[in-house]
Enzyme design. Structure first.
Site, PDB file in Angstrom:
ATOM      1  N   CYS A  51      62.107  21.133  38.641  1.00 35.39           N
ATOM      2  CA  CYS A  51      61.981  22.514  38.168  1.00 35.39           C
ATOM      3  C   CYS A  51      62.586  22.646  36.769  1.00 35.39           C
ATOM      4  O   CYS A  51      63.735  22.282  36.559  1.00 35.39           O
ATOM      5  CB  CYS A  51      62.687  23.457  39.140  1.00 35.39           C
ATOM      6  SG  CYS A  51      62.874  25.128  38.504  1.00 35.39           S
ATOM      7  N   HIS A 164      61.105  29.184  40.920  1.00 38.85           N
ATOM      8  CA  HIS A 164      62.514  29.487  40.647  1.00 38.85           C
ATOM      9  C   HIS A 164      62.651  30.977  40.317  1.00 38.85           C
ATOM     10  O   HIS A 164      61.912  31.492  39.495  1.00 38.85           O
ATOM     11  CB  HIS A 164      63.014  28.641  39.468  1.00 38.85           C
ATOM     12  CG  HIS A 164      64.502  28.659  39.337  1.00 38.85           C
ATOM     13  ND1 HIS A 164      65.300  27.578  39.627  1.00 38.85           N
ATOM     14  CD2 HIS A 164      65.351  29.661  38.977  1.00 38.85           C
ATOM     15  CE1 HIS A 164      66.565  27.906  39.441  1.00 38.85           C
ATOM     16  NE2 HIS A 164      66.615  29.153  39.043  1.00 38.85           N
TER      17      HIS A 164
HETATM   18 ZN   LIG Z   1      64.595  25.762  39.952  1.00 38.69          ZN
END
Ligand SMILES: [Zn+2]
Length: 340
Positions: A51, A164
């Protein structure tokens, strides 16, 4: 309550935008054979090495995120608006264009990859609100920035490219379309009555108590009379405040609490991490007093009757007027029953 509103086709007027929505409550009985979206309910890890928003990870432009502990803000690596863009205008016959400059930022709500707003403690949502205040103030203070748009796109169904928990802040030199409509309606009301259009509306809604989902000392959470999206909700301060900077610490906490209560009810509605686009509309930062502005946050969720059935704005809605089947009052009853 006027029962005709629950039984017969009608249109409702949006006092803020001056637009109408078509409401067709009799249609909720028709069978559904439309598209089913896949539910993405799998648990996410607290940290995902792939991420680009997680703490310590590298972003696509090669920069490394710090090991942030609460909120982290950075200028968007792929911004739609840029500071040092060429200034120009085009005025040729009926063709008109103007250059637009601005600053786009990304705000990570938490270092925890798995936590969206409903999973966060109120004290951590407070930090997000304080960061919004800070950005509105510093971006808005720039001479070339006349509007600051704070928003969140949540869920893949909304086109959000990264799970996220994060939002965005787009600031620019001109005032965007949706804001301009509300700017004009509120100004007209203020000039005529010397009072807040939205403030007066909230007083009426609190008296009727038909569309209020939740309230605390400082904030009202309601589905507006003119809501377009099936489970559309607005959070607004009871006091007339033109922007989020006018909140004191107690009000910031009350606002964070309202966000927490609403987003948790949303997640319970279809037993999924509920997708939406949410945004704050507040006074432009154009150097004017803007006393007519009453800030508010709107949530526009696309889900219609389950985690997999999405409302599309197509056909008549593209060519005519937005339309909804379940009434605002029916949506309120559902959401209200899910508040703990
Ligand atoms: Zn993340």
């Amino acid at each position: 309550m006027n029962t005709d509103l629950q039984d017969f086709s009608h249109k409702r007027y949006n006092i803020l935008t001056g637009e109408w929505v078509l409401v067709s409550p009799h249609r909720t009985k028709r069978p559904w054979q439309g598209k089913q979206e896949d539910v993405a309910n799998e648990a996410r890890p607290a940290h995902d090495p792939d991420c680009y928003l997680c703490a310590g990870n590298k972003r696509i432009n090669g920069e490394q995120n710090p090991n942030y502990k609460d909120v982290f803000i950075f200028t968007n690596d792929f911004a739609a608006l840029q500071v040092n863009t060429k200034q120009f205008s085009l005025n040729e016959g009926l063709l008109k264009a103007e250059s637009e400059s601005g600053i786009c930022k990304v705000i990570c709500f938490s270092p925890d990859h798995s936590k969206s707003l409903p999973d966060m403690d109120v004290k951590d949502i407070v930090k997000v609100v304080e960061a919004w205040q800070n950005e509105y103030q510093t971006l808005g203070a720039k001479k070339e920035i006349n509007h600051v748009q704070i928003f969140e796109n949540k869920g893949a169904i909304m086109g959000c490219s990264n799970p996220h928990p994060h939002g965005q802040i787009w600031s620019q030199s001109s005032i965007p379309n949706e804001v301009l409509k509300k700017h004009k309606s509120q100004k007209k009301h203020w000039d005529a009555h010397k009072s807040s259009l939205l403030g007066n509306y909230l007083v009426q809604e609190l008296q009727l108590n038909e569309r209020i989902i939740y309230q605390n000392e400082h904030f009202v959470v309601l589905t507006p009379f003119w809501a377009v999206w099936p489970f559309e909700v607005m959070i607004a301060p009871k006091q007339h405040q033109k922007n989020i900077l006018e909140m004191n610490m107690e009000e910031v906490t009350a606002y964070a609490e309202a966000i927490s209560v609403l987003t948790n009810a949303y997640d319970r509605l279809f037993n999924c991490s509920f997708p939406y686009s949410a945004g704050i509309h507040q006074a432009p930062t154009n150097g004017e007093a803007n006393k007519h502005w009453h800030w508010h946050m709107s949530f526009y969720p696309p889900l219609l009757r389950s985690a997999t059935i999405k409302k599309f704005m197509v056909g008549y809605e593209m060519f005519g007027t937005p339309q909804r089947d379940i009434t605002a009052e029916q949506a309120v009853d559902r959401l209200k029953s899910l508040i703990k």
